[in-house]
Design a protein around this motif. Structure first.
Motif, PDB file in Angstrom:
ATOM      1  N   GLN A  60     -26.018 -32.068 -25.654  1.00 56.04           N
ATOM      2  CA  GLN A  60     -27.241 -31.590 -26.754  1.00 56.04           C
ATOM      3  C   GLN A  60     -28.356 -32.391 -26.234  1.00 56.04           C
ATOM      4  N   PHE A  61     -28.198 -33.923 -26.216  1.00 59.66           N
ATOM      5  CA  PHE A  61     -29.531 -34.722 -26.072  1.00 59.66           C
ATOM      6  C   PHE A  61     -29.409 -35.459 -24.518  1.00 59.66           C
ATOM      7  N   LYS A  62     -28.669 -34.915 -23.723  1.00 57.43           N
ATOM      8  CA  LYS A  62     -28.338 -35.815 -22.568  1.00 57.43           C
ATOM      9  C   LYS A  62     -28.784 -34.940 -20.912  1.00 57.43           C
ATOM     10  N   SER A  63     -29.217 -35.300 -20.161  1.00 58.37           N
ATOM     11  CA  SER A  63     -29.657 -34.535 -19.167  1.00 58.37           C
ATOM     12  C   SER A  63     -29.234 -35.242 -17.920  1.00 58.37           C
ATOM     13  N   GLY A  64     -29.126 -34.597 -16.798  1.00 51.85           N
ATOM     14  CA  GLY A  64     -28.898 -35.397 -15.537  1.00 51.85           C
ATOM     15  C   GLY A  64     -30.187 -35.970 -15.111  1.00 51.85           C
ATOM     16  N   THR A  65     -31.277 -35.707 -15.271  1.00 50.23           N
ATOM     17  CA  THR A  65     -32.391 -36.379 -14.830  1.00 50.23           C
ATOM     18  C   THR A  65     -32.349 -37.821 -15.908  1.00 50.23           C
ATOM     19  N   ASP A  66     -32.088 -37.327 -16.933  1.00 50.97           N
ATOM     20  CA  ASP A  66     -32.132 -38.840 -17.979  1.00 50.97           C
ATOM     21  C   ASP A  66     -31.101 -39.826 -17.230  1.00 50.97           C
ATOM     22  N   LEU A  67     -30.057 -39.183 -17.001  1.00 53.28           N
ATOM     23  CA  LEU A  67     -28.660 -40.159 -16.577  1.00 53.28           C
ATOM     24  C   LEU A  67     -28.993 -40.762 -15.170  1.00 53.28           C
ATOM     25  N   ILE A  82     -28.039 -34.049  -8.063  1.00 57.82           N
ATOM     26  CA  ILE A  82     -27.887 -33.105  -9.353  1.00 57.82           C
ATOM     27  C   ILE A  82     -27.190 -31.982  -8.629  1.00 57.82           C
ATOM     28  N   TYR A  83     -26.034 -31.478  -9.539  1.00 55.95           N
ATOM     29  CA  TYR A  83     -25.213 -30.216  -8.679  1.00 55.95           C
ATOM     30  C   TYR A  83     -25.348 -29.415 -10.033  1.00 55.95           C
ATOM     31  N   GLU A  91     -38.094 -39.089 -10.143  1.00 60.82           N
ATOM     32  CA  GLU A  91     -38.134 -40.069  -9.267  1.00 60.82           C
ATOM     33  C   GLU A  91     -36.694 -40.765  -8.914  1.00 60.82           C
ATOM     34  N   ALA A  92     -35.761 -40.515  -9.857  1.00 60.36           N
ATOM     35  CA  ALA A  92     -34.509 -41.150  -9.437  1.00 60.36           C
ATOM     36  C   ALA A  92     -33.415 -40.169  -8.979  1.00 60.36           C
ATOM     37  N   VAL A  93     -33.777 -38.872  -8.800  1.00 57.03           N
ATOM     38  CA  VAL A  93     -32.767 -38.107  -8.277  1.00 57.03           C
ATOM     39  C   VAL A  93     -32.824 -37.844  -6.668  1.00 57.03           C
ATOM     40  N   ASP A  94     -31.937 -38.335  -5.797  1.00 57.54           N
ATOM     41  CA  ASP A  94     -32.020 -38.303  -4.566  1.00 57.54           C
ATOM     42  C   ASP A  94     -31.841 -37.021  -3.730  1.00 57.54           C
ATOM     43  N   THR A 120     -18.364 -41.094   3.315  1.00 55.14           N
ATOM     44  CA  THR A 120     -19.557 -41.441   2.575  1.00 55.14           C
ATOM     45  C   THR A 120     -20.214 -42.980   2.601  1.00 55.14           C
ATOM     46  N   GLU A 121     -19.211 -43.836   3.358  1.00 58.90           N
ATOM     47  CA  GLU A 121     -19.699 -45.127   3.581  1.00 58.90           C
ATOM     48  C   GLU A 121     -20.801 -45.448   4.382  1.00 58.90           C
ATOM     49  N   GLY A 122     -21.815 -45.766   3.868  1.00 56.00           N
ATOM     50  CA  GLY A 122     -23.373 -46.085   4.600  1.00 56.00           C
ATOM     51  C   GLY A 122     -24.137 -44.964   4.406  1.00 56.00           C
ATOM     52  N   ILE A 123     -23.971 -43.764   3.726  1.00 54.93           N
ATOM     53  CA  ILE A 123     -24.882 -42.914   3.581  1.00 54.93           C
ATOM     54  C   ILE A 123     -26.271 -43.141   2.812  1.00 54.93           C
ATOM     55  N   THR A 124     -26.969 -42.310   3.154  1.00 56.36           N
ATOM     56  CA  THR A 124     -28.282 -42.437   2.769  1.00 56.36           C
ATOM     57  C   THR A 124     -28.990 -41.076   2.262  1.00 56.36           C
ATOM     58  N   PRO A 125     -29.973 -40.816   1.701  1.00 53.32           N
ATOM     59  CA  PRO A 125     -30.471 -39.486   1.534  1.00 53.32           C
ATOM     60  C   PRO A 125     -30.591 -38.737   2.550  1.00 53.32           C
ATOM     61  N   GLU A 126     -31.153 -39.537   3.541  1.00 54.88           N
ATOM     62  CA  GLU A 126     -31.574 -38.638   4.784  1.00 54.88           C
ATOM     63  C   GLU A 126     -30.423 -38.191   5.588  1.00 54.88           C
ATOM     64  N   SER A 127     -29.370 -39.262   5.619  1.00 52.67           N
ATOM     65  CA  SER A 127     -28.081 -38.752   6.320  1.00 52.67           C
ATOM     66  C   SER A 127     -27.471 -37.563   5.673  1.00 52.67           C
ATOM     67  N   MET A 128     -27.468 -37.624   4.298  1.00 53.22           N
ATOM     68  CA  MET A 128     -26.805 -36.465   3.629  1.00 53.22           C
ATOM     69  C   MET A 128     -27.568 -35.407   3.777  1.00 53.22           C
ATOM     70  N   ARG A 129     -28.797 -35.150   4.212  1.00 56.33           N
ATOM     71  CA  ARG A 129     -29.623 -33.922   4.433  1.00 56.33           C
ATOM     72  C   ARG A 129     -29.207 -33.564   5.648  1.00 56.33           C
ATOM     73  N   THR A 130     -29.313 -34.487   6.591  1.00 56.73           N
ATOM     74  CA  THR A 130     -28.785 -34.090   7.912  1.00 56.73           C
ATOM     75  C   THR A 130     -27.429 -33.429   8.138  1.00 56.73           C
ATOM     76  N   ALA A 131     -26.364 -34.012   7.438  1.00 56.17           N
ATOM     77  CA  ALA A 131     -25.072 -33.439   7.551  1.00 56.17           C
ATOM     78  C   ALA A 131     -24.919 -32.293   6.669  1.00 56.17           C
ATOM     79  N   PHE A 132     -25.802 -32.228   5.713  1.00 58.10           N
ATOM     80  CA  PHE A 132     -25.581 -31.041   4.819  1.00 58.10           C
ATOM     81  C   PHE A 132     -26.829 -30.468   4.602  1.00 58.10           C
ATOM     82  N   PRO A 133     -27.681 -29.681   5.477  1.00 52.70           N
ATOM     83  CA  PRO A 133     -28.870 -29.137   5.304  1.00 52.70           C
ATOM     84  C   PRO A 133     -29.013 -28.259   3.875  1.00 52.70           C
ATOM     85  N   GLU A 134     -28.039 -27.958   3.574  1.00 52.30           N
ATOM     86  CA  GLU A 134     -28.262 -27.041   2.172  1.00 52.30           C
ATOM     87  C   GLU A 134     -28.766 -27.571   1.061  1.00 52.30           C
ATOM     88  N   ILE A 135     -28.748 -29.264   1.179  1.00 57.75           N
ATOM     89  CA  ILE A 135     -29.137 -30.061   0.026  1.00 57.75           C
ATOM     90  C   ILE A 135     -30.719 -29.879   0.228  1.00 57.75           C
TER      91      ILE A 135
END
Length: 135
Positions: A60-67, A82-83, A91-94, A120-135
């Motif tokens: 009711q009072f929580k959102s993923g972006t607040d978390l 966020i899924y 700004e906090a969502v990668d 997942t070891e050593g992943i970065t937002p950039e490596s995630m986007r490269t591995a999973f372009p759907e993101i």
């Protein structure tokens, strides 16, 4: 790397866990699956690298972006995604992992399962986007 998945509906958590287990049973057992934002923050509070995947609507009072903001304040090394069918970002969502409509009924979480079962070891937002372009 610690992995935490939070969703509002327990049924989605079961579906995600089952989808990951179909790829890598041991990984599915390592992941923390929860509906509780407090458990998320407590589990990543050690400051070690972590991956958090959250729904947008958590209650009711929580959102993923607040978390996301709270997670980043607690542990700046944590990656936060966020899924959701209707995600919001701040700004906090990668990144956003797209979620299909009707997953509670279908149990289908194939993209998220592939991400969670990947190295997942050593992943970065950039490596995630490269591995999973759907993101």
């Amino acid at each position: 790397m610690k992995i935490v998945v939070i969703q509002r509906h327990e049924g989605n958590l079961v579906g995600i866990r089952d989808n990951v287990a179909n790829i890598d049973k041991a990984r599915a057992e390592e992941i923390i699956f929860t509906t509780d934002p407090v458990e998320v923050v407590e589990s990543i509070g050690d400051g070690e690298p972590a991956l958090v995947v959250s729904g947008q609507v958590l209650g009711q009072f929580k959102s993923g972006t607040d978390l996301a903001r709270l997670v980043k304040r607690t542990n700046p090394k944590a990656l936060f995604y966020i899924y959701s069918v209707m995600p919001e970002v701040n700004e906090a969502v990668d990144g956003v992992i797209p979620k299909e409509s009707g997953t509670l009924d279908s149990g289908e979480h194939s993209l998220l399962a592939r991400i969670l079962a990947s190295a997942t070891e050593g992943i970065t937002p950039e490596s995630m986007r490269t591995a999973f372009p759907e993101i």
